[in-house]
Scaffold this motif. Structure first.
Motif, short mmCIF file in Angstrom:
data_model
loop_
_atom_site.label_atom_id
_atom_site.label_comp_id
_atom_site.label_asym_id
_atom_site.label_seq_id
_atom_site.Cartn_x
_atom_site.Cartn_y
_atom_site.Cartn_z
N ASP A 239 8.22 -0.35 1.50
CA ASP A 239 7.37 0.45 0.20
C ASP A 239 8.23 1.32 -0.09
OD1 ASP A 239 5.57 -1.90 -0.67
OD2 ASP A 239 4.05 -0.61 -1.41
N ARG B 14 0.11 10.73 -10.59
CA ARG B 14 -0.76 10.80 -9.61
C ARG B 14 0.93 10.87 -8.01
NH1 ARG B 14 -2.29 4.35 -8.55
NH2 ARG B 14 -0.68 4.33 -10.96
N LYS C 259 3.72 8.22 -3.63
CA LYS C 259 3.97 7.70 -1.51
C LYS C 259 5.24 8.16 -0.87
CE LYS C 259 2.03 3.55 0.06
NZ LYS C 259 2.09 2.44 0.62
N ALA D 197 -1.04 -3.99 -11.14
CA ALA D 197 -0.42 -2.83 -10.11
C ALA D 197 0.54 -1.78 -11.44
CB ALA D 197 -0.22 -2.69 -9.21
N GLU E 291 -1.70 -0.91 -14.11
CA GLU E 291 -2.07 0.10 -13.78
C GLU E 291 -1.63 1.42 -13.96
OE1 GLU E 291 -4.07 -0.66 -10.94
OE2 GLU E 291 -5.61 -1.57 -12.10
N SER E 292 0.18 1.34 -13.44
CA SER E 292 0.63 2.37 -13.84
C SER E 292 1.15 2.72 -14.70
CB SER E 292 1.97 2.48 -12.35
OG SER E 292 1.72 2.08 -11.22
N GLY F 277 3.90 -0.63 -8.43
CA GLY F 277 2.63 0.14 -8.93
C GLY F 277 3.89 1.53 -8.78
N GLU G 175 -1.60 -9.77 -8.96
CA GLU G 175 -2.17 -8.50 -8.72
C GLU G 175 -1.23 -7.08 -8.64
OE1 GLU G 175 -3.07 -8.06 -4.54
OE2 GLU G 175 -4.60 -9.17 -4.54
N SER G 176 0.17 -8.03 -8.17
CA SER G 176 1.12 -6.34 -8.82
C SER G 176 1.66 -6.58 -9.92
CB SER G 176 2.84 -6.93 -8.09
OG SER G 176 2.48 -7.91 -6.97
N THR H 129 3.93 -4.25 -0.95
CA THR H 129 2.97 -4.52 -1.70
C THR H 129 2.42 -4.72 -2.47
OG1 THR H 129 2.18 -2.34 -0.94
CG2 THR H 129 2.21 -3.07 0.43
N SER H 130 1.32 -4.78 -3.40
CA SER H 130 1.00 -4.88 -4.60
C SER H 130 1.40 -3.84 -4.96
CB SER H 130 -0.14 -5.91 -5.32
OG SER H 130 0.07 -7.16 -4.67
N SER H 131 0.28 -2.84 -4.49
CA SER H 131 0.83 -1.14 -4.89
C SER H 131 2.12 -0.51 -5.06
CB SER H 131 -0.46 -0.25 -4.62
OG SER H 131 -0.52 -0.50 -2.97
#
Ligand SMILES: [Zn+2]
Length: 347
Positions: A220, A316, A319, A305, A308-309, A268, A301-302, A263-265
């Protein structure tokens, strides 16, 4: 209900029957189940696609190829290329897949909706003007970009392709076209073999293709590092009037067809960053096309995500790209060097 976020889906997408194959109908079943169990479908505007016309498919594809697809379907199906099985219904479902992207961009252009994710199949980004390949029949995102140019006179379209494979079909379609900036980040070397740094477009289109080949194992943080350091500055220079995304989820750490560690998140976070570009540059106008992604759970899941974004209205914390390995920094420097002559923002 969130007024600006939409979902394109049609049950007929399940009728493109590929037999025992990674690009299967269960992919969409898994995604829809996940979105429903997360309670997210009620928040989304549901958009029902209609088939693209043959004239619209011809924006990108040659007649002889379209007729080849029709003939193969009429014969009961078969292999379009060694990786791409089709069934009798596949030609019509491919029209509905391209039509899903057309309906999505039309909805953004005429409505108040701003971000739409088209959960379509078959996928499209490997389909070149005269052939289907790599699980793709018609190039859904390229057809949508041409539609934006022809119907609405849009002059600057950004296509971001985060599928783990290079979108050779999209690149080829717009290689000499300065109205479409194609940015792809992909595992390299890997299928289909194209997408090196020096492929930057030609003629009028020189400088409007940006390839970011990445080593197996990119995380990521690595992806966010290249997005921040390459995509964002170039996009801010280009100032797109519309943003399209080829969203494949085969860079997921659990995907069986590639070797990346997203990763899935993480997906996002990619969506959030690209949505930020669309908000700054074109009032948030952004349409996402589903491309690859072959681990059913990771895929679902991805996609969740990403939604959700899209739905979150608060900023937010991003990262931070920490611990970037030296080879990655070196690669980014090589890409900057190739792009600096075209984009003053790339320092
Ligand atoms: Zn892919």
């Amino acid at each position: 209900m969130n007024a600006v976020t939409g979902l394109v889906y049609h049950e007929d997408y399940l009728k493109h029957d590929t037999g025992v194959h990674p690009e299967c109908a269960e992919r969409l079943v898994s995604i829809m189940q996940k979105l429903e169990s997360a309670g997210i479908t009620e928040e989304l505007n549901r958009i029902t696609p209609i088939k693209a016309t043959k004239e619209q498919i011809r924006y990108v594809h040659r007649d002889a190829y379209i007729m080849k697809v029709e003939a193969l379907c009429a014969r009961g199906g078969g292999m379009l290329d060694p990786d791409t099985p089709i069934c009798p219904a596949s030609g019509e479902i491919a029209l509905l897949s391209a039509g899903g992207m057309l309906k999505a961009v039309d909805t953004v252009m005429v409505d108040k909706m701003r971000q739409i994710f088209a959960l379509v199949r078959p996928p499209g980004h490997h389909a070149i003007p005269n052939a289907g390949m790599g699980f793709c029949i018609f190039n859904n995102i390229a057809i949508a970009a041409e539609h934006l140019k022809r119907k609405y006179g849009i002059k600057r379209i950004l296509i971001v392709d985060w599928d783990v494979h290079h979108g050779n079909g999209t690149q080829e379609t717009f290689f000499d076209d300065s109205s479409v900036l194609y940015y792809s980040m992909h595992q390299y070397p890997h299928y289909p073999g194209t997408g090196w740094i020096d492929e930057v477009g030609k003629g009028e289109g020189e400088g409007f293709t940006v390839n970011v080949p990445l080593q197996a194992g990119t995380t990521d943080a690595g992806y966010l590092y290249v997005l921040e350091n390459i995509l964002v500055p170039i996009a801010m220079d280009f100032k797109p009037e519309f943003v399209l995304v080829s969203a494949g989820f085969d860079a997921h750490i659990n995907d069986p067809l590639a070797s990346m560690n997203v990763t899935s998140s993480g997906f996002g976070l990619f969506a959030e960053m690209i949505k930020g570009i669309a908000e700054k540059s074109c009032d948030g106008k952004m349409v996402i096309a589903l491309e690859g992604g072959y681990n059913l759970n990771a895929l679902a899941e991805s996609v969740l995500a990403v939604f959700e974004s899209l739905l979150s209205r608060d900023e937010r914390s991003e990262k931070k790209a920490e611990g970037i390995p030296e080879p990655m920094k070196k690669r980014v420097e090589e890409i900057r060097q190739a792009q600096r002559i075209y984009w003053s923002n790339v320092l």
